[in-house]
Design a protein around this motif. Sequence first.
Motif, PDB file in Angstrom:
ATOM      1  N   TYR A  76     -53.914  42.862  39.964  1.00  0.00           N
ATOM      2  CA  TYR A  76     -53.648  41.647  39.190  1.00  0.00           C
ATOM      3  C   TYR A  76     -52.306  41.094  39.647  1.00  0.00           C
ATOM      4  O   TYR A  76     -51.246  41.632  39.309  1.00  0.00           O
ATOM      5  CB  TYR A  76     -53.609  42.000  37.707  1.00  0.00           C
ATOM      6  CG  TYR A  76     -53.786  40.862  36.732  1.00  0.00           C
ATOM      7  CD1 TYR A  76     -54.131  39.579  37.148  1.00  0.00           C
ATOM      8  CD2 TYR A  76     -53.588  41.070  35.372  1.00  0.00           C
ATOM      9  CE1 TYR A  76     -54.300  38.550  36.234  1.00  0.00           C
ATOM     10  CE2 TYR A  76     -53.762  40.053  34.440  1.00  0.00           C
ATOM     11  CZ  TYR A  76     -54.112  38.789  34.877  1.00  0.00           C
ATOM     12  OH  TYR A  76     -54.281  37.775  33.958  1.00  0.00           O
ATOM     13  N   ILE A  86     -61.277  36.104  42.934  1.00  0.00           N
ATOM     14  CA  ILE A  86     -61.939  37.310  42.413  1.00  0.00           C
ATOM     15  C   ILE A  86     -62.797  37.920  43.512  1.00  0.00           C
ATOM     16  O   ILE A  86     -63.916  37.447  43.786  1.00  0.00           O
ATOM     17  CB  ILE A  86     -62.811  36.992  41.187  1.00  0.00           C
ATOM     18  CG1 ILE A  86     -62.036  36.166  40.158  1.00  0.00           C
ATOM     19  CG2 ILE A  86     -63.323  38.283  40.560  1.00  0.00           C
ATOM     20  CD1 ILE A  86     -62.866  35.740  38.958  1.00  0.00           C
ATOM     21  N   VAL A 145     -65.117  33.164  43.544  1.00  0.00           N
ATOM     22  CA  VAL A 145     -65.653  34.512  43.623  1.00  0.00           C
ATOM     23  C   VAL A 145     -66.124  34.736  45.053  1.00  0.00           C
ATOM     24  O   VAL A 145     -66.979  33.994  45.553  1.00  0.00           O
ATOM     25  CB  VAL A 145     -66.818  34.726  42.635  1.00  0.00           C
ATOM     26  CG1 VAL A 145     -67.504  36.062  42.897  1.00  0.00           C
ATOM     27  CG2 VAL A 145     -66.313  34.663  41.196  1.00  0.00           C
ATOM     28  N   THR A 174     -57.342  38.677  40.803  1.00  0.00           N
ATOM     29  CA  THR A 174     -57.739  39.652  39.799  1.00  0.00           C
ATOM     30  C   THR A 174     -59.005  40.359  40.266  1.00  0.00           C
ATOM     31  O   THR A 174     -59.600  39.984  41.291  1.00  0.00           O
ATOM     32  CB  THR A 174     -57.972  38.966  38.430  1.00  0.00           C
ATOM     33  OG1 THR A 174     -58.168  39.969  37.431  1.00  0.00           O
ATOM     34  CG2 THR A 174     -59.185  38.044  38.479  1.00  0.00           C
ATOM     35  N   ASP A 175     -59.423  41.375  39.553  1.00  0.00           N
ATOM     36  CA  ASP A 175     -60.657  42.091  39.886  1.00  0.00           C
ATOM     37  C   ASP A 175     -61.802  41.584  39.018  1.00  0.00           C
ATOM     38  O   ASP A 175     -61.592  41.032  37.931  1.00  0.00           O
ATOM     39  CB  ASP A 175     -60.476  43.595  39.677  1.00  0.00           C
ATOM     40  CG  ASP A 175     -59.551  44.215  40.717  1.00  0.00           C
ATOM     41  OD1 ASP A 175     -59.337  43.578  41.770  1.00  0.00           O
ATOM     42  OD2 ASP A 175     -59.040  45.326  40.475  1.00  0.00           O
ATOM     43  N   GLY A 176     -63.009  41.824  39.477  1.00  0.00           N
ATOM     44  CA  GLY A 176     -64.184  41.369  38.744  1.00  0.00           C
ATOM     45  C   GLY A 176     -64.728  42.370  37.760  1.00  0.00           C
ATOM     46  O   GLY A 176     -65.840  42.200  37.252  1.00  0.00           O
ATOM     47  N   VAL A 199     -65.506  37.774  33.039  1.00  0.00           N
ATOM     48  CA  VAL A 199     -64.227  37.548  33.723  1.00  0.00           C
ATOM     49  C   VAL A 199     -64.045  36.065  34.015  1.00  0.00           C
ATOM     50  O   VAL A 199     -62.969  35.493  33.778  1.00  0.00           O
ATOM     51  CB  VAL A 199     -64.154  38.381  35.021  1.00  0.00           C
ATOM     52  CG1 VAL A 199     -62.916  37.992  35.841  1.00  0.00           C
ATOM     53  CG2 VAL A 199     -64.127  39.864  34.706  1.00  0.00           C
ATOM     54  N   CYS A 221     -65.410  40.556  44.809  1.00  0.00           N
ATOM     55  CA  CYS A 221     -66.432  41.267  44.026  1.00  0.00           C
ATOM     56  C   CYS A 221     -67.389  42.056  44.913  1.00  0.00           C
ATOM     57  O   CYS A 221     -67.838  41.578  45.957  1.00  0.00           O
ATOM     58  CB  CYS A 221     -67.262  40.279  43.207  1.00  0.00           C
ATOM     59  SG  CYS A 221     -66.488  39.778  41.677  1.00  0.00           S
TER      60      CYS A 221
END
Length: 313
Positions: free
Chosen positions: A152, A8, A35, A82-84, A20, A10
């Motif tokens: 994603y 992730i 992260v 994936t995105d945060g 998330v 961020c």
Amino acid sequence: MDRIAVLIPCYNEAVTIGKVISDFRAALPESVIYVYDNNSTDGTAEIAEKAGAVVRHEYQQGKGNVIRRMFREIEAECYIMTDGDDTYPAEYAREMADIVLNKKADMVVGDRLSSTYFSENKRPFHNFGNTMVRASINMLFKSKIKDILTGYRAFSYQFVKTFPVISQGFEIETEMTIHAVDKNMFVENVVVDYRDRPQGSESKLNTFSDGFKVIKTIVKLWKNYKPFAFFSILALALLVLSMIFFIPVFAAYLKTGLVNRIPTLIVCGFTVLAAIQSFFSGLILDSIKQKHRQDFEIDLINISARHEGNGHI
């Protein structure tokens, strides 16, 4: 080596990062969630750490720089990116991971455009941009990728360890897609729901400046990955341009026996020479590219052997 690593990237996602992390932990309880904080100023890193994620930092600004750091540092059999911002539902992660682990896919694309993206996304230029980028890449590279710019995705170990990250920003997704298509990697599409950012969460993507970077990246990668097609079209355009200006000069010569526009004739000659040079440049670069693809296959074999040698099949 992790079985599944959730990646992730961020930048200022304090509003959503906790949710998330908890969602992906519930969907993939055996995964390790990483992260990578990219100079956030709103406490994103602290919230992620309290939520149980492994928090690391990348101080060079830009999503591409973050992905480069992640791919270098993390060893896993399957990577979920994936995105945060909580726009990608975690419940699709299991299906995407299974396709990588069981079907040996190199990349799984979370396809937003075939589901709720156009109704959920409130920025019309983003909708137009996604459609244009998908159409142009599928046409230029003869691919069938359903969503080029999605954040994603799932990756295999071989993809991550052989992917040369060049982009620094949001154009990284375009680069990933073209790399996979050019190297004949096994790519699958999984239709995923998309939800707009929650109240208080702001997009870091600038519609026009980042859109221009994506278009620039497509043209650059088309030149690099398809040099013969690129330079052949350039050669044809130069040849047509020279003919447009040459025909009136030649017609006047047939009528009068005189060449009255000698500077135009000289420019036409140099333009034809440039067209010939462009064509043969494309031939030479295409041969170099074919050699690079052979070297890549050898690198892929070495990476696979190293992976299996560590007890992972």
